[in-house]
Design a protein around this motif. Structure first.
Motif, PDB file in Angstrom:
ATOM      1  N   ILE A  94       7.875  23.647 -11.375  1.00 53.91           N
ATOM      2  CA  ILE A  94       7.178  22.427 -11.617  1.00 53.91           C
ATOM      3  C   ILE A  94       6.324  22.406 -12.791  1.00 53.91           C
ATOM      4  O   ILE A  94       6.391  21.732 -13.685  1.00 53.91           O
ATOM      5  N   MET A  95       5.918  23.686 -13.033  1.00 55.32           N
ATOM      6  CA  MET A  95       5.070  24.147 -14.344  1.00 55.32           C
ATOM      7  C   MET A  95       6.120  23.929 -15.554  1.00 55.32           C
ATOM      8  O   MET A  95       5.779  23.516 -16.826  1.00 55.32           O
ATOM      9  N   ILE A  96       7.291  24.562 -15.343  1.00 54.68           N
ATOM     10  CA  ILE A  96       8.230  24.482 -16.731  1.00 54.68           C
ATOM     11  C   ILE A  96       8.432  23.114 -17.000  1.00 54.68           C
ATOM     12  O   ILE A  96       8.633  22.694 -18.251  1.00 54.68           O
ATOM     13  N   ALA A  97       8.815  22.072 -15.929  1.00 52.89           N
ATOM     14  CA  ALA A  97       8.971  20.812 -16.396  1.00 52.89           C
ATOM     15  C   ALA A  97       7.982  20.048 -17.165  1.00 52.89           C
ATOM     16  O   ALA A  97       7.899  19.468 -18.030  1.00 52.89           O
ATOM     17  N   LEU A  98       6.692  20.417 -16.446  1.00 50.41           N
ATOM     18  CA  LEU A  98       5.720  19.823 -17.370  1.00 50.41           C
ATOM     19  C   LEU A  98       5.274  20.371 -18.682  1.00 50.41           C
ATOM     20  O   LEU A  98       4.977  19.786 -19.595  1.00 50.41           O
ATOM     21  N   CYS A  99       5.557  21.615 -18.862  1.00 52.04           N
ATOM     22  CA  CYS A  99       5.410  22.352 -20.183  1.00 52.04           C
ATOM     23  C   CYS A  99       6.615  21.977 -21.083  1.00 52.04           C
ATOM     24  O   CYS A  99       6.471  22.063 -22.374  1.00 52.04           O
ATOM     25  N   ASN A 100       7.792  21.663 -20.576  1.00 49.51           N
ATOM     26  CA  ASN A 100       8.853  20.951 -21.450  1.00 49.51           C
ATOM     27  C   ASN A 100       8.467  19.530 -21.629  1.00 49.51           C
ATOM     28  O   ASN A 100       9.593  18.866 -22.368  1.00 49.51           O
ATOM     29  N   GLY A 101       7.544  18.957 -21.122  1.00 52.01           N
ATOM     30  CA  GLY A 101       7.437  17.445 -21.250  1.00 52.01           C
ATOM     31  C   GLY A 101       6.470  17.270 -22.321  1.00 52.01           C
ATOM     32  O   GLY A 101       6.372  17.731 -23.288  1.00 52.01           O
ATOM     33  N   SER A 102       5.727  15.863 -22.099  1.00 58.92           N
ATOM     34  CA  SER A 102       5.188  15.311 -23.139  1.00 58.92           C
ATOM     35  C   SER A 102       3.709  16.097 -23.089  1.00 58.92           C
ATOM     36  O   SER A 102       3.416  16.863 -22.469  1.00 58.92           O
ATOM     37  N   ASP A 103       2.805  15.590 -24.279  1.00 56.06           N
ATOM     38  CA  ASP A 103       1.855  16.013 -24.468  1.00 56.06           C
ATOM     39  C   ASP A 103       0.566  16.116 -23.329  1.00 56.06           C
ATOM     40  O   ASP A 103       0.136  17.011 -22.801  1.00 56.06           O
ATOM     41  N   GLU A 104       0.977  14.880 -22.771  1.00 53.34           N
ATOM     42  CA  GLU A 104      -0.035  14.573 -21.469  1.00 53.34           C
ATOM     43  C   GLU A 104       0.334  15.491 -20.198  1.00 53.34           C
ATOM     44  O   GLU A 104      -0.243  15.922 -19.572  1.00 53.34           O
ATOM     45  N   GLN A 105       1.745  15.824 -20.206  1.00 48.84           N
ATOM     46  CA  GLN A 105       2.128  16.747 -18.999  1.00 48.84           C
ATOM     47  C   GLN A 105       1.556  18.276 -19.304  1.00 48.84           C
ATOM     48  O   GLN A 105       1.220  18.714 -18.300  1.00 48.84           O
ATOM     49  N   LYS A 106       1.617  18.435 -20.477  1.00 46.83           N
ATOM     50  CA  LYS A 106       1.177  19.847 -20.913  1.00 46.83           C
ATOM     51  C   LYS A 106      -0.174  19.950 -20.525  1.00 46.83           C
ATOM     52  O   LYS A 106      -0.750  21.111 -20.004  1.00 46.83           O
ATOM     53  N   GLU A 107      -1.173  18.894 -20.933  1.00 48.32           N
ATOM     54  CA  GLU A 107      -2.536  19.161 -20.920  1.00 48.32           C
ATOM     55  C   GLU A 107      -2.457  19.182 -19.074  1.00 48.32           C
ATOM     56  O   GLU A 107      -3.611  19.732 -18.850  1.00 48.32           O
ATOM     57  N   HIS A 137       0.732  -1.255  -0.089  1.00 51.77           N
ATOM     58  CA  HIS A 137      -0.068  -0.050  -0.064  1.00 51.77           C
ATOM     59  C   HIS A 137       0.801   1.182   0.062  1.00 51.77           C
ATOM     60  O   HIS A 137       0.554   2.065  -0.892  1.00 51.77           O
ATOM     61  N   ILE A 138       1.994   1.281   0.578  1.00 50.41           N
ATOM     62  CA  ILE A 138       2.927   2.311   0.683  1.00 50.41           C
ATOM     63  C   ILE A 138       3.513   2.587  -0.792  1.00 50.41           C
ATOM     64  O   ILE A 138       3.277   3.848  -1.326  1.00 50.41           O
ATOM     65  N   LEU A 139       3.786   1.546  -1.409  1.00 51.70           N
ATOM     66  CA  LEU A 139       4.130   1.538  -2.816  1.00 51.70           C
ATOM     67  C   LEU A 139       3.184   2.108  -3.902  1.00 51.70           C
ATOM     68  O   LEU A 139       3.383   2.594  -4.734  1.00 51.70           O
ATOM     69  N   SER A 140       1.973   1.686  -3.457  1.00 56.80           N
ATOM     70  CA  SER A 140       0.987   2.241  -4.553  1.00 56.80           C
ATOM     71  C   SER A 140       0.792   3.551  -4.547  1.00 56.80           C
ATOM     72  O   SER A 140       0.274   4.116  -5.476  1.00 56.80           O
ATOM     73  N   GLU A 141       1.018   4.366  -3.556  1.00 58.26           N
ATOM     74  CA  GLU A 141       0.911   5.811  -3.256  1.00 58.26           C
ATOM     75  C   GLU A 141       2.605   6.286  -3.879  1.00 58.26           C
ATOM     76  O   GLU A 141       2.442   7.211  -4.669  1.00 58.26           O
ATOM     77  N   LEU A 142       3.535   5.862  -3.455  1.00 62.09           N
ATOM     78  CA  LEU A 142       4.784   6.270  -3.658  1.00 62.09           C
ATOM     79  C   LEU A 142       4.989   6.234  -5.202  1.00 62.09           C
ATOM     80  O   LEU A 142       5.656   6.997  -5.686  1.00 62.09           O
ATOM     81  N   GLN A 143       4.722   4.934  -5.860  1.00 65.96           N
ATOM     82  CA  GLN A 143       4.914   4.914  -7.162  1.00 65.96           C
ATOM     83  C   GLN A 143       3.783   5.350  -8.094  1.00 65.96           C
ATOM     84  O   GLN A 143       3.865   5.431  -9.250  1.00 65.96           O
ATOM     85  N   TYR A 144       2.593   6.076  -7.492  1.00 63.75           N
ATOM     86  CA  TYR A 144       1.658   6.310  -8.491  1.00 63.75           C
ATOM     87  C   TYR A 144       1.939   7.052  -9.778  1.00 63.75           C
ATOM     88  O   TYR A 144       1.672   6.708 -10.889  1.00 63.75           O
ATOM     89  N   MET A 145       2.968   8.196  -9.639  1.00 62.46           N
ATOM     90  CA  MET A 145       3.033   9.041 -10.480  1.00 62.46           C
ATOM     91  C   MET A 145       3.911   8.285 -11.703  1.00 62.46           C
ATOM     92  O   MET A 145       3.776   8.379 -12.927  1.00 62.46           O
ATOM     93  N   GLN A 146       5.097   7.566 -11.127  1.00 60.61           N
ATOM     94  CA  GLN A 146       6.154   6.936 -11.847  1.00 60.61           C
ATOM     95  C   GLN A 146       5.325   5.702 -12.653  1.00 60.61           C
ATOM     96  O   GLN A 146       5.554   5.579 -13.846  1.00 60.61           O
ATOM     97  N   ARG A 147       4.461   5.056 -12.227  1.00 59.56           N
ATOM     98  CA  ARG A 147       3.696   3.891 -12.715  1.00 59.56           C
ATOM     99  C   ARG A 147       2.633   4.508 -13.772  1.00 59.56           C
ATOM    100  O   ARG A 147       2.277   3.880 -15.125  1.00 59.56           O
ATOM    101  N   THR A 148       1.970   5.590 -13.520  1.00 58.60           N
ATOM    102  CA  THR A 148       0.987   6.286 -14.613  1.00 58.60           C
ATOM    103  C   THR A 148       1.415   6.891 -15.531  1.00 58.60           C
ATOM    104  O   THR A 148       1.035   6.560 -16.569  1.00 58.60           O
ATOM    105  N   TYR A 149       2.590   7.547 -15.288  1.00 55.31           N
ATOM    106  CA  TYR A 149       3.330   8.083 -16.437  1.00 55.31           C
ATOM    107  C   TYR A 149       4.707   7.692 -16.719  1.00 55.31           C
ATOM    108  O   TYR A 149       5.572   8.600 -16.340  1.00 55.31           O
ATOM    109  N   PRO A 150       4.817   6.329 -17.220  1.00 57.56           N
ATOM    110  CA  PRO A 150       6.366   5.843 -17.083  1.00 57.56           C
ATOM    111  C   PRO A 150       7.111   6.598 -18.011  1.00 57.56           C
ATOM    112  O   PRO A 150       6.821   7.409 -18.953  1.00 57.56           O
ATOM    113  N   GLY A 151       8.451   6.957 -17.559  1.00 55.56           N
ATOM    114  CA  GLY A 151       9.346   7.469 -18.295  1.00 55.56           C
ATOM    115  C   GLY A 151       9.490   8.861 -18.604  1.00 55.56           C
ATOM    116  O   GLY A 151      10.090   9.407 -19.332  1.00 55.56           O
ATOM    117  N   GLN A 152       8.633   9.735 -17.620  1.00 58.38           N
ATOM    118  CA  GLN A 152       8.561  11.322 -18.047  1.00 58.38           C
ATOM    119  C   GLN A 152       9.541  12.072 -17.159  1.00 58.38           C
ATOM    120  O   GLN A 152       9.904  11.616 -15.985  1.00 58.38           O
TER     121      GLN A 152
END
Lengths: 252, 332
Positions: B181-194, A235-250
């Motif tokens: 944080i906004m700059i990082a999003l706006c330099n990011g993917s379309d999804e991030q800009k949205e 459960h800790i990980l489900s919150e911790l990793q939420y963003m990295q899992r939902t938007y991988p590689g950004q």
């Protein structure tokens, strides 16, 4: 395993301890019993995040596979986390959070002090900073154990229960397995079991000042170092990793 | 914004004219009023209300951002966010202390918050739904707060003015952090800009409302202006904020959600579309989407912490008694 693989494993354990405990402390932000405690718990959590970042970055260098601190912190599966079970235990009431922090900090004080003379220069440098920080963590938690133990009837009962509930997770901090043995052999760390005496002395003295009795020592839980966790970690990980899992590689 | 706290201030005093004139002369000479100085009751009451409501805003403001500490996307962002929310708690603490210099305890003003009698800034009744909201809150909400608070550094009441100097330094750091944080999003993917655009869409109008209604409707402003608690009108501060923020949005490549927003060459500033003051009053009066949750959570935290505070007091009084007894024995 090579020395580097052992070192990497060892660093992951240490970094995971800090990350998972800081994640738990961060849950208190805005929910502490006083405003002063909101600040204090956040401070401790920040120290732990800072320590975990240094250790993960170093682990990533040691591993040399192109991962960075965030890859290591966020993008692993549950069984690959190597923190001690005590770090993932729920906050419970304030007494439980204090008991958990007290047991851990009473270990971290001698641990980082010994680490300052590690022959791994990076860890020795991290230790020099961490030593100062954990001295405060221990003082803060000890004062609360004493205040709650010797406060009201209710706080005393809650403190006793919290110490009892968490004591069973303390043995894991002193365990020596193949990885730790390799680290002791190469002078990276001292034998953690040699810190038991000092730890017990700290714990006993604070518990006595709190007018309480030591919890019964018996069986000690274990498994975190092998990735066998309590149900809480997922459960800790489900919150911790939420963003990295939902938007991988950004990049954030 | 935080000066929504002025809603309901009356400024009435029972002092005689010579006293009031002497007080006003000090204010006009830009002398700071200090805690032990004589001051009209109305001045004291207005400040207590404003400072404590500012403090409550900081405390309630910990909730929307606190909501994202466990989910921040990187370790660096997590540490920065936690430190930011911690700063807000710290601001609450100095402000409650500043209010104490006027003769009200933290417990008293906390009770007013928990009972719903005291207000806090309405902006915190809007939810932080996505990570981009953490950026938008820092950029816009802290940005709007700074516009108001920079002026408060020159407020006539010394302890408040001095607290604001430190608070402003930290707020300006938060604002840059949010913008980053906004700059990082706006330099990011379309999804991030949205995500970034969506956050701006939702936070733009509530941020403008933070300055409070136009002066014609804001009955308490004029007395506060005379006492130099307040120095600019709500609309002036709002315009300053818009003029500073529009170029920042352009730099990000985001669109301000106001079709009527346009540059006015003559006034060298932007004209903006109508603000929905019905929404503002609805949220101030308690019907924003988060009002009930925010207060409920605060009450729950207060209730859950009661046994800890009682224990600390019991321990302190036990040991104070012990110390006195020890001192007596030593003296004998």
């Amino acid at each position: 395993m090579t020395d580097k693989t052992y070192l990497f494993q060892y660093l992951l354990r240490l970094a995971d301890d800090h990350l998972i405990l800081s994640q738990r402390l961060g849950e208190w932000c805005g929910e502490a019993p006083t405003l002063e405690e909101d600040l204090a718990l956040a401070n401790i959590a920040l120290d732990l995040i800072g320590q975990s970042r240094s250790i993960y970055s170093y682990a990533a260098d040691v591993e040399n596979k192109g991962r960075d601190e965030d890859h290591l912190a966020f993008v692993r599966v549950e069984r690959d986390y190597r923190n001690a079970l005590i770090a993932e235990q729920p906050n419970g009431d304030f007494a439980h959070t204090i008991a958990r922090q007290f047991f851990v900090s009473a270990f971290m004080v001698p641990f980082w002090r010994e680490m300052e003379s590690s022959n791994d220069l990076m860890l020795a440098a991290i230790a020099a900073k961490a030593s100062k920080e954990v001295a405060y963590h221990l003082r803060h938690a000890s004062e609360w154990v004493i205040r709650l133990g010797d406060g009201t009837e209710e706080s005393r009962e809650r403190m006793i229960e919290a110490l009892d509930d968490l004591f069973i997770f303390t043995g894991e901090m002193f365990e020596v397995d193949e990885t730790v043995e390799a680290m002791i052999r190469s002078g990276v760390c001292t034998d953690p079991s040699s810190l038991m005496g000092e730890w017990l002395q700290t714990v006993q003295s604070v518990i006595a000042q709190a007018t309480l009795e030591m919890p019964d020592t018996g069986f000690m839980q274990t498994g975190g170092r092998m990735g066998r966790h309590t149900e809480h970690l997922g459960h800790i990980l489900s919150e911790l990793q939420y963003m990295q899992r939902t938007y991988p590689g950004q990049v954030w | 914004m935080y000066s929504q706290g002025l809603i309901g201030a009356d400024g009435k005093t029972h002092e005689d004219e010579a006293f009031l004139n002497a007080f006003q002369a000090r204010i006009d000479a830009e002398q700071k009023i200090e805690p032990n100085d004589p001051m009209p009751q109305g001045y004291r009451k207005t400040l207590i209300r404003q400072i404590s409501q500012h403090a409550h805003s900081e405390i309630i403001g910990m909730q929307p951002e606190g909501n994202w500490i466990s989910r921040a996307p990187t370790l660096r962002r997590k540490a920065a966010l936690l430190a930011k929310v911690q700063d807000e708690g710290g601001h609450g603490l100095y402000l409650y202390s500043a209010a104490e210099t006027l003769g009200v305890s933290r417990e008293e003003v906390t009770d007013q918050l928990l009972s719903g009698a005291a207000k806090y800034s309405s902006i915190f009744n809007y939810p932080a739904l996505t990570w981009a909201d953490i950026g938008a809150i820092g950029w816009l909400v802290d940005g709007a707060a700074i516009m108001n608070q920079i002026v408060l550094c020159r407020c006539s009441y010394g302890p408040y003015a001095r607290a604001m100097i430190r608070i402003c330094k930290e707020e300006s750091f938060h604002q840059r952090q949010g913008y980053e944080i906004m700059i990082a999003l706006c330099n990011g993917s379309d999804e991030q800009k949205e995500l970034a655009q969506d956050a701006l869409n939702r936070f733009w109008w509530p941020s403008l409302m933070m300055f409070g209604p136009p002066e014609g409707d804001s009955v308490h402003s004029s007395q506060s202006m005379i006492w130099k608690i307040k120095r600019f009108s709500n609309d002036d501060l709002r315009d300053k904020f818009i003029n500073a923020t529009v170029p920042q949005a352009e730099h990000l490549g985001l669109t301000i959600p106001d079709p009527d927003l346009k540059w006015n060459e003559q006034k060298q500033g932007y004209d903006h579309g109508d603000i929905d003051w019905n929404e503002f009053w609805r949220v101030v009066k308690g019907d924003g989407i988060c009002n009930r949750d925010r207060l409920k959570k605060r009450r729950k935290v207060h209730r859950n912490g009661a046994w800890v505070r009682e224990a600390a007091l019991a321990f302190a009084s036990k040991h104070a008694a012990q110390q006195t007894a020890d001192a007596q024995i030593a003296a004998e």
